[in-house]
Design an enzyme around this catalytic site. Structure first.
Site, mmCIF file in Angstrom:
data_model
loop_
_atom_site.group_PDB
_atom_site.id
_atom_site.type_symbol
_atom_site.label_atom_id
_atom_site.label_comp_id
_atom_site.label_asym_id
_atom_site.label_seq_id
_atom_site.Cartn_x
_atom_site.Cartn_y
_atom_site.Cartn_z
ATOM 1 N N THR A 78 0.552 3.226 -5.571
ATOM 2 C CA THR A 78 1.441 2.173 -5.071
ATOM 3 C C THR A 78 2.901 2.459 -5.380
ATOM 4 O O THR A 78 3.793 1.975 -4.678
ATOM 5 C CB THR A 78 1.048 0.809 -5.673
ATOM 6 O OG1 THR A 78 1.018 0.914 -7.101
ATOM 7 C CG2 THR A 78 -0.309 0.374 -5.172
ATOM 8 N N CYS A 79 3.167 3.240 -6.413
ATOM 9 C CA CYS A 79 4.566 3.547 -6.742
ATOM 10 C C CYS A 79 5.224 4.343 -5.630
ATOM 11 O O CYS A 79 6.400 4.165 -5.322
ATOM 12 C CB CYS A 79 4.646 4.329 -8.049
ATOM 13 S SG CYS A 79 4.311 3.290 -9.492
ATOM 14 N N SER A 80 4.465 5.275 -5.041
ATOM 15 C CA SER A 80 5.010 6.100 -3.959
ATOM 16 C C SER A 80 4.492 5.669 -2.597
ATOM 17 O O SER A 80 4.741 6.333 -1.597
ATOM 18 C CB SER A 80 4.656 7.573 -4.200
ATOM 19 O OG SER A 80 3.253 7.738 -4.310
#
Length: 855
Positions: free
Chosen positions: A816-818
């Protein structure tokens, strides 16, 4: 002269604006000055040098016959403009003008002007027409056209009388100023009105209401002037656009240059001086103005110096060199008044502000000689889309067209005053209250976007010196969500854990103000206990999504984990199902205020706090008036119908249905029973008093959450200037805070980029087939699984999984960060659909942010 330079002008226009708003609210005819149409306008024939005397391009409007110029006249502008349908032709004398009325009509054929019977008889005697119509300018390129000019004899006569050109006011803007402003000296002279044309613009159908005007504004906003996705508003001039590069963010593509939205932008990555936009111009296009939209809030991404080259192939010549004010938020002209066609125009960004490397440009517009901006097209009001606006159906299209023309004039008047009517961030004495009553009209304003950006910029604070780090136990939060009654304090909810974690640890630590620059897109860092996530944005977005789910659960089956909102009575029924309203019993106003601050931070930034609130709540947050019949059905449609039936009920039916059981009390959304009058629980409602009972119930229910909404609004206003809320309609505030609830496959495709995969790859095809079979809720869950956001816009990057071989067992993984999805190779779309759906609903914790070798 602008209103800011002349207080008499400013006050006069405000006076006219107030009159117009009152007319709209009451469904009355608008002031004559706003609807002004001159009785006489003079036109000269501007011949098309590219058209021969017998060419078809000139036959519709003006033609040549034996050296004579013949102008066809038609009965009305809604018939095909060919010579067979023309009622007659007129032949103006060489060197003279054609006198017509100032009434205009624009449709798919072009711009028409009306010629009166009296004016017709100057050219032909005995014409049996009360009025005629001349095609002044064709919609298509080419052809002769009529151009308005000052009548030579009038100009000569006034020159002799006054020694200078003493022109009467012959434009509606001038007439508004002349008739509403205080003038020192002589009153400006107004040209004679075309009474019939003015009455057409002032006409209000008998059944017309203010809500009809609002619907017309929405119809116009949704369906008029929508350009194609790739070229936007420049499609008439440009065949294609090339750019030096695009950032990896799908929201930063070249299409953002022409989407008309100043909140999106094209972003180019690379070295300084290597960014360019290349326009391939359509044949014959000559540029009058080439305009870029920039924004100083982009900091080092903002262009500082731009050059423009043009020509053919690689043989380009320099035509412009512009330095841009580093504080500019708005448009800058980089090329103007060209006299030749340039097949290629290249915009080069030579420098960025403060030595920046990458560049952002928020818009591109072109005005060209081949572009004929003829105005509002009457044909759009015959569109089948009107079926979505039942209040407008049945109204003649010409009536809708002229009403829209007057609304556009009103918007132009409003735009000239808007900067003077909204409060500044640091100097606010309140709001011009009349704006609140016409909020929906602001959708058509051309100036408010710049004002909103400027207000947000002026109220911006510097980003925090450090990012708060929060330790969140989602396992305890999940247990609390399953059975909230075990923990009445809600201390294990993600909401409470975040709220407590953000409290200052000592008296010297400042609380967060949430007014950071847009680029500061992570408000805190989350460490999820016993979960493998290093938060580089994904964990933060997960925490926002978890809090949204706790505040307004997406499922109507689960218990409410938090006390701040309560479900409406419409759960699971109709379009207004699954809404929440602030809980009238909740007294934790400090936390409600914090919810308002989070909403303000979402409005200013790129992340969302998804709250399923009805329009009744959003309207009160933005200061718009609420209506029982319009707004409360979304809260309790059964009660609305019951009270409406009670109002029209006869005494026999009333006594049969209610007898002695109906008393002066009503239940609120939280289930509490409140008395409508002192001791009302024991006072029976009589038939003769039923209207008063209905009024009291409506008042109690409309105001049941007044204190709670005031607390949320107080928090919102700590983050967002009052002026911004004044300039946004409630629907826009909802979308900025919560994102777009509709997630289509087409929208997902636009936001998706592929790495080590081609769009034609069978895995990608299976993915889109699976998502097509998903419901909107399924796609929302999928979006959250991949990006941490449950609403659009959100970028998605798709990689093949590391295994590479075909599998029926492996689940997709995400970071989810990228915003990355690692997609396995499934044997069919059906298997892909099953695995994606399972992961979306059950595998939020499957995240590859943490390396398996890290402790």
């Amino acid at each position: 002269m602008s209103p800011g330079e002349n207080p008499h002008l400013l006050l006069g226009r405000i006076r006219c604006l107030n009159r117009c708003i009152e007319c709209f609210r009451r469904g009355e005819a608008l002031p004559e000055s706003l609807c002004f149409v001159p009785k006489e306008v003079c036109y000269k024939i501007c011949k098309d040098s590219s058209a021969g005397s017998g060419s078809s391009s000139s036959s519709a409007s003006c033609g040549n016959s034996g050296g004579k110029t013949l102008v066809p006249v038609w009965d009305h502008p809604n018939q095909p403009p060919n010579r067979k349908t023309a009622k007659c032709t007129i032949e103006p004398k060489k060197g003279t003008c054609i006198r017509t009325s100032g009434e205009e009509y624009y449709n798919s054929h072009g711009l028409w002007v009306k010629i009166s019977k009296e004016q017709l008889e100057e050219y032909r005697n005995g014409v049996e027409m009360d009025e005629g119509w001349i095609l002044a300018c064709k919609h298509a390129e080419g052809g002769h056209r009529l151009v308005p000019v000052e009548a030579p004899d009038t100009a000569s006569r006034e020159q002799q009388l006054f020694g200078y050109d003493h022109k009467p006011c012959n434009r509606w803007e001038q007439v508004v100023d002349a008739e509403n402003c205080l003038h020192l000296g002589g009153q400006p002279r107004v040209a004679e009105y075309d009474e019939a044309a003015v009455q057409k613009l002032r006409y209000v159908p008998a059944t017309w209401t203010f809500e009809c005007d609002e619907d017309l504004v929405h119809y116009f906003y949704d369906h008029v002037g929508k350009e194609d996705e790739n070229l936007g508003s420049v499609k008439q001039c440009v065949s294609s656009i090339d750019v030096s590069s695009c950032s990896k963010d799908p929201n930063g593509g070249a299409s953002c240059l022409t989407d008309g939205d100043t909140e999106t932008y094209w972003e180019s990555d690379g070295m300084q001086g290597q960014h360019w936009i290349r326009l391939h111009m359509k044949r014959g296009t000559v540029v009058n103005k080439l305009i870029l939209t920039v924004d100083s809030t982009d900091d080092t991404y903002m262009p500082k110096r731009v050059t423009v080259f043009g020509g053919e192939g690689d043989n380009l010549k320099k035509y412009g060199d512009v330095n841009i004010d580093e504080n500019l938020i708005g448009e800058v002209c980089v090329l103007e008044d060209m006299t030749i066609h340039l097949p290629i125009i290249e915009i080069r960004i030579e420098e960025c502000r403060d030595g920046g490397i990458d560049v952002r440009i928020r818009g591109l517009k072109i005005k060209s000689s081949c572009e004929r901006d003829l105005g509002l097209n009457a044909d759009v009001f015959q569109s089948p889309h009107l079926v979505r606006y039942p209040r407008l159906e049945g109204t003649p299209p010409d009536v809708l067209y002229r009403r829209a023309l007057v609304i556009l004039r009103f918007i132009s008047l409003l735009d000239s005053l808007l900067p003077h009517l909204v409060p500044a961030w640091d100097y606010s004495l309140g709001t011009f209250n009349q704006i609140k009553s016409i909020k929906q009209f602001l959708l058509l304003s051309k100036r408010r976007s710049t004002l909103i950006i400027q207000c947000l910029k002026d109220s911006e604070s510097s980003k925090p010196n450090f990012m708060p780090r929060l330790y969140i136990n989602r396992r305890l939060a999940m247990e609390h969500r399953d059975n909230p009654s075990l923990d009445p304090t809600c201390k294990n909810a993600v909401f409470t854990q975040v709220y407590e974690g953000l409290k200052p640890s000592d008296k010297y630590e400042k609380t967060l103000d949430y007014r950071w620059p847009v680029r500061h897109d992570q408000w805190w860092e989350c460490k999820f206990i016993a979960e493998g996530i290093i938060d580089q944005g994904g964990g933060f977005r997960d925490s926002l999504a978890d809090m949204s789910e706790e505040l307004c659960p997406s499922s109507a089956e689960c218990a409410m984990p938090l006390p701040f909102f309560t479900r409406t009575s419409n759960q699971g029924a109709g379009e207004a199902r699954d809404f929440y309203v602030p809980n009238p019993s909740c007294r934790e106003f400090h936390k409600l205020e914090w919810i308002g601050q989070l909403m303000g931070a979402a409005l200013r930034g790129k992340d969302f706090l998804v709250l399923a609130l009805p329009g009744l709540v959003w309207k009160q947050l933005t200061g718009e008036a609420v209506s029982w019949s319009e707004d409360f059905p979304a809260v309790d449609s059964v009660l609305v119908k019951l009270l409406e039936a009670m109002e029209h009920m006869d005494k026999e039916t009333f006594d049969f249905k209610f007898g002695q059981e109906l008393v002066y009390s009503t239940p609120l959304s939280d289930g509490r029973l409140v008395e409508l009058i002192p001791g009302g629980g024991s006072v029976v409602v009589r038939y003769e008093d039923r209207m008063e009972f209905v009024r009291l119930v409506q008042k109690a229910r409309l105001e049941e959450s007044r204190e709670q909404i005031a607390a949320i609004q107080a928090g919102l206003l700590k983050v967002v200037p009052q002026a911004v809320l004044d300039l946004l309609a409630w629907q826009e505030v909802e979308k900025k805070v919560c994102g777009d609830p509709e997630i289509t496959v087409e929208a997902l495709k636009r936001l998706t980029r592929y790495e080590d995969l081609e769009p034609t790859d069978i895995r990608v095809q299976y993915l889109w087939e699976a998502l097509t079979n998903f419901t909107n809720e399924d796609r929302s869950r999928f979006l959250r699984f991949v990006t941490g956001r449950s609403r659009l816009p959100a970028p998605i990057y798709i990689f093949p999984d590391k295994q590479g071989s075909e599998t029926t067992d492996a689940l997709p993984q995400s970071s989810t960060c990228s915003s990355t999805l690692y997609l396995p190779k499934y044997p069919s779309a059906k298997v892909c659909e099953e695995k994606l759906r399972y992961a979306a609903y059950n595998c939020v914790a499957i995240d590859t942010d943490m390396s398996p070798w890290e402790e």
